[in-house]
Structures are given as structure tokens and as C-alpha cells.
Write a protein that holds these residues in place. Sequence first.
Motif, PDB file in Angstrom:
ATOM      1  N   SER A   1     -51.014  35.917  85.335  1.00 35.41           N
ATOM      2  CA  SER A   1     -51.115  34.411  84.564  1.00 35.41           C
ATOM      3  C   SER A   1     -49.558  33.966  84.715  1.00 35.41           C
ATOM      4  O   SER A   1     -49.294  32.917  84.942  1.00 35.41           O
ATOM      5  CB  SER A   1     -51.702  34.560  83.034  1.00 35.41           C
ATOM      6  OG  SER A   1     -50.769  35.685  82.558  1.00 35.41           O
TER       7      SER A   1
ATOM      8  N   GLU B   1     -48.604  30.312  86.344  1.00 36.20           N
ATOM      9  CA  GLU B   1     -48.027  29.423  85.590  1.00 36.20           C
ATOM     10  C   GLU B   1     -46.810  28.688  86.503  1.00 36.20           C
ATOM     11  O   GLU B   1     -46.468  27.587  86.463  1.00 36.20           O
ATOM     12  CB  GLU B   1     -47.302  29.962  84.242  1.00 36.20           C
ATOM     13  CG  GLU B   1     -48.260  30.159  83.268  1.00 36.20           C
ATOM     14  CD  GLU B   1     -47.981  30.464  81.917  1.00 36.20           C
ATOM     15  OE1 GLU B   1     -46.247  30.425  81.815  1.00 36.20           O
ATOM     16  OE2 GLU B   1     -48.360  31.075  81.041  1.00 36.20           O
ATOM     17  N   THR B   2     -46.340  29.464  87.357  1.00 31.33           N
ATOM     18  CA  THR B   2     -45.503  28.824  88.255  1.00 31.33           C
ATOM     19  C   THR B   2     -46.162  28.156  89.562  1.00 31.33           C
ATOM     20  O   THR B   2     -45.408  27.334  89.961  1.00 31.33           O
ATOM     21  CB  THR B   2     -44.599  30.132  88.946  1.00 31.33           C
ATOM     22  OG1 THR B   2     -45.399  30.861  89.838  1.00 31.33           O
ATOM     23  CG2 THR B   2     -43.721  30.695  88.246  1.00 31.33           C
TER      24      THR B   2
ATOM     25  N   ASP C   1     -54.360  28.613  82.505  1.00 29.47           N
ATOM     26  CA  ASP C   1     -53.118  28.978  82.124  1.00 29.47           C
ATOM     27  C   ASP C   1     -52.368  27.869  81.538  1.00 29.47           C
ATOM     28  O   ASP C   1     -53.056  26.840  81.126  1.00 29.47           O
ATOM     29  CB  ASP C   1     -52.430  28.955  83.724  1.00 29.47           C
ATOM     30  CG  ASP C   1     -53.013  30.203  84.413  1.00 29.47           C
ATOM     31  OD1 ASP C   1     -52.937  31.263  83.963  1.00 29.47           O
ATOM     32  OD2 ASP C   1     -53.530  29.740  85.493  1.00 29.47           O
ATOM     33  N   ARG C   2     -51.071  27.857  81.191  1.00 31.12           N
ATOM     34  CA  ARG C   2     -50.496  26.754  80.572  1.00 31.12           C
ATOM     35  C   ARG C   2     -50.568  25.367  81.092  1.00 31.12           C
ATOM     36  O   ARG C   2     -50.703  24.396  80.487  1.00 31.12           O
ATOM     37  CB  ARG C   2     -48.995  27.034  80.393  1.00 31.12           C
ATOM     38  CG  ARG C   2     -48.364  26.199  79.290  1.00 31.12           C
ATOM     39  CD  ARG C   2     -46.615  26.241  79.498  1.00 31.12           C
ATOM     40  NE  ARG C   2     -46.110  27.571  79.063  1.00 31.12           N
ATOM     41  CZ  ARG C   2     -44.848  27.827  78.896  1.00 31.12           C
ATOM     42  NH1 ARG C   2     -44.058  26.966  79.318  1.00 31.12           N
ATOM     43  NH2 ARG C   2     -44.528  29.024  78.924  1.00 31.12           N
ATOM     44  N   TRP C   3     -50.374  25.239  82.529  1.00 29.54           N
ATOM     45  CA  TRP C   3     -50.401  24.091  83.143  1.00 29.54           C
ATOM     46  C   TRP C   3     -51.900  23.603  83.792  1.00 29.54           C
ATOM     47  O   TRP C   3     -52.066  22.405  83.765  1.00 29.54           O
ATOM     48  CB  TRP C   3     -49.443  23.969  84.381  1.00 29.54           C
ATOM     49  CG  TRP C   3     -48.138  24.355  83.942  1.00 29.54           C
ATOM     50  CD1 TRP C   3     -47.576  25.656  84.295  1.00 29.54           C
ATOM     51  CD2 TRP C   3     -47.183  23.646  83.251  1.00 29.54           C
ATOM     52  NE1 TRP C   3     -46.459  25.770  83.870  1.00 29.54           N
ATOM     53  CE2 TRP C   3     -46.048  24.741  83.024  1.00 29.54           C
ATOM     54  CE3 TRP C   3     -47.037  22.510  82.579  1.00 29.54           C
ATOM     55  CZ2 TRP C   3     -44.807  24.269  82.475  1.00 29.54           C
ATOM     56  CZ3 TRP C   3     -45.840  22.336  81.985  1.00 29.54           C
ATOM     57  CH2 TRP C   3     -44.644  22.912  81.995  1.00 29.54           C
TER      58      TRP C   3
END
Lengths: 267, 163
Positions: free
Chosen positions: A36, A40-41, A161-163
Amino acid sequence: MKNSIAIIIAILILIISFFAFTNTPLVVRGYSTFKSGFSETIGPMLKLITKPTDLVRYIFGSYVNLMGAKRENAELKRRLDMLLLENQKIPELERENKRLMALLRFMEKNPKSLIAARVIGEDLKNWYKCIIIDKGSGSNIKEKMPVITPRGVVGQAVEVDRWHSKVMVINDTNSSVDVSAEGKNTRGLLEGTGQTVLKLKYVLKTDDIEIGDKLLTSGKDGIYPKGLPAGIVITVNRNKPGIFADIDIMPFSNFKHLEEVLVIKQQ
Amino acid sequence: MKIAVYTFIGLLLLLVESSLLSFIPLEIFKPDLGIPFIIYTSLFLGPQAGIIATLFIGFMQEGLSAAPHGSILFVNIAIFLITIFLKRKLYIDSKYSFAFVCSGFVVLESFLFITLSLLARGEADNVLNILFYTIPNAVFTGFIAIFIFSFIEYLNVRYLERE
């Protein structure tokens, strides 16, 4: 010596990835955290890549439109004739209207429970049917949240994920949705085949189901709310051996041409 | 330097494949753009460069796929190891032989994935689905590998051989 170290590292990672695949608790936790972090990248990069591809998408779309204009004209004439015929089917339309009203009521009743998201990518492997949307945990999306379009069910969020989030589409081989035929008591499991057409399983040969029946989510699988359109019956084969009928379903949404979707927030 | 450039191009191509190919109707022919880079770096730059490229490409592919945790990385590492052990047996003298090897490894990748599913979980839900796409994927990957090989060779001659 350095080459031997590279090979030893490779074998170690091979073992770790094997244990991650088998869901060994200790390994899979660490692996998920690392993955993860890496994912995220990817999110911002994927969004960045999507910008120029929008231009390519526009050019490609225009070209296809031009090439298909003549064919589309003939198709539109044919559809006009069909629509004239369909106008005579008022009762059926009324029923459809009721269904759409229910969907609208659902949306109006829960305006804060829907999150609009844009499709920014799809699965790299055609073994799995998954789309990537531009909203993630930062937008309060969680795993197992259902994803829909106004036309019908798309799938459920499987990795967040965050994005961005990955959405398993209902034609994935791992997907199954509890559905019932509209206006009938027939229920079954709508399973993905990896192809465009889905299979409706566990429907008895004696059950009341015909070609053209519309399937709605039953709400009994704990993921999809009741009453969302899922697909339409295109073939029913009662001649195969066994107690269940072989039923093919065409989903309402074309998953290859999704641009925007709605994620239903769990209350 | 070379390994950084090749890996970056590989990762970029994977991102473009995920976002660009989502609206081009090429569902049956989906190339595995990671394999040409894994094979090229492992064969021509050595095991150290190969493992770095394999790890980055493996994680990127896992990040952009709904495949189970570890499955794609496992298959990619296995391909890297097989490439290293077959290094003296594989004779690549042109972009066409490279494309042929890449196609072969895509077929191998599918069978490795099925074997892994059967061994680790005792079942493989989508065996038929994987087999259905194996040959089209292999053919298309081979076709794309011709261009990737040519592009890398061009980069080598034009910029990177000066190192």
C-alpha cells in the motif's frame, strides 16, 4: 559473488511472495503495508498520466465517431423503428419508471451516501476485471463499498489506498452478486465469467425466469443495496443435465466505457 | 544509469497501459509490458540489475492489478530466476528472437500463475479465463517487444554506451 547475492535475494522474495499469496497472517500484514505504501506513490502518477491520455482519448473517440458515422446513421434508423414499437409497451415502461424512481428516491434520500469518482485506469492483466478510480481512503472510501452507475451495478471496492481504489467489476471471475428477477420470486447468484456475459447460478429449472427478465440486486449479500439493476436475461437453457438452469446475463453497464461511477458509502 | 532508465521506461509504460488502454477496445490483446524489461535487464545487464527491475515492475503491476497479494511478484521473480538460469541457453541476436523469447515467457507466466494457484490454494477459479487470454497476450507482447528492444538498442547506441 554479487550475482549470487542477487539470486539469493530473489529466492527469499519468491518465498515471501508465496507466503503472501497463501495469506500467511504474519507475512501478509507486512506485505500489505509495503504494497500500500508503494501503491500510494502510484496514485498521483496515475492521475498525472491520465491528463495527457484524456487528449488521446478525445482524438481516438473523434476518429472512431467519424469512422462509425455512417454505420451509426443506419443503426439510428433501425433504433427509431424499434422505439416506435417500444412506445406501444407502455406498461413495461411504467414498471421501468417505477424502478428508476426507486433509484432516484434512493439517491435523494441519501445524498451524502454517494461519492462520485472518475475511472482513471484498469487492471494490467486481462485475467482480472478491475477498474481504478480516483478516490481512495482520503474520500472515505472503504473496502466492500458497492460501486454503481445510473445504469446499474458496476462492482465493489476491493483495495483502497489514499489516492485511488481498485474496484472489482461484476464480470470478474471472483465476483458474485445475490440478485432476483424483477417482479418475480426467482433468486440466484450472478457470477462473473471474465467475459462480457455473466452467469446466473443456482436457479432451478422449474423457477419462473424468461429471456428479457431484468435482474435487480436482492440486498441479501450484505454488500449491494436492494433494487439496483444488475443485468438482463439473454439465454435460458433448461436442457442441460442437473437441477439448475444455465442462464446467461448481459449487464446493463458497459464496463469498457466507464468514465464516472458512484460509490455508495456504507452507513 | 542504464538500469534506472530502463526501469523508469518500464514503469511509465505500465502506467500508460493501465490508463490509456482502458478505453481502447483491446481487451483480448493485452501485452505484459513488464516481461520485456525483466528479460532484457536480466540477460544484458546481469542479475543485480535484473532483480532491481523485477522488483519495481512486480510491485507496480501488483499496484495496478486486482490479482491476489504476492502472485504477480512471485511470477515475475520466477521468470527472472528462469531467465538467469537459462542465460547461456537463450541466444538473442535480434529483436525478433527477443520478441520470440518474450512471447514464450508470457505463456510460461500464465502456466506459472495457474500452478501457483493450484499449489497454494488448491483451486484456480479463473483457469479457463487465463488460458483463454494466454496466446493473444503472448502474441501481442512479442509484437510490442520488437519495438521495446529497438527503442532500448537505440537508446544504448545514441546515449547510454558512452558511460
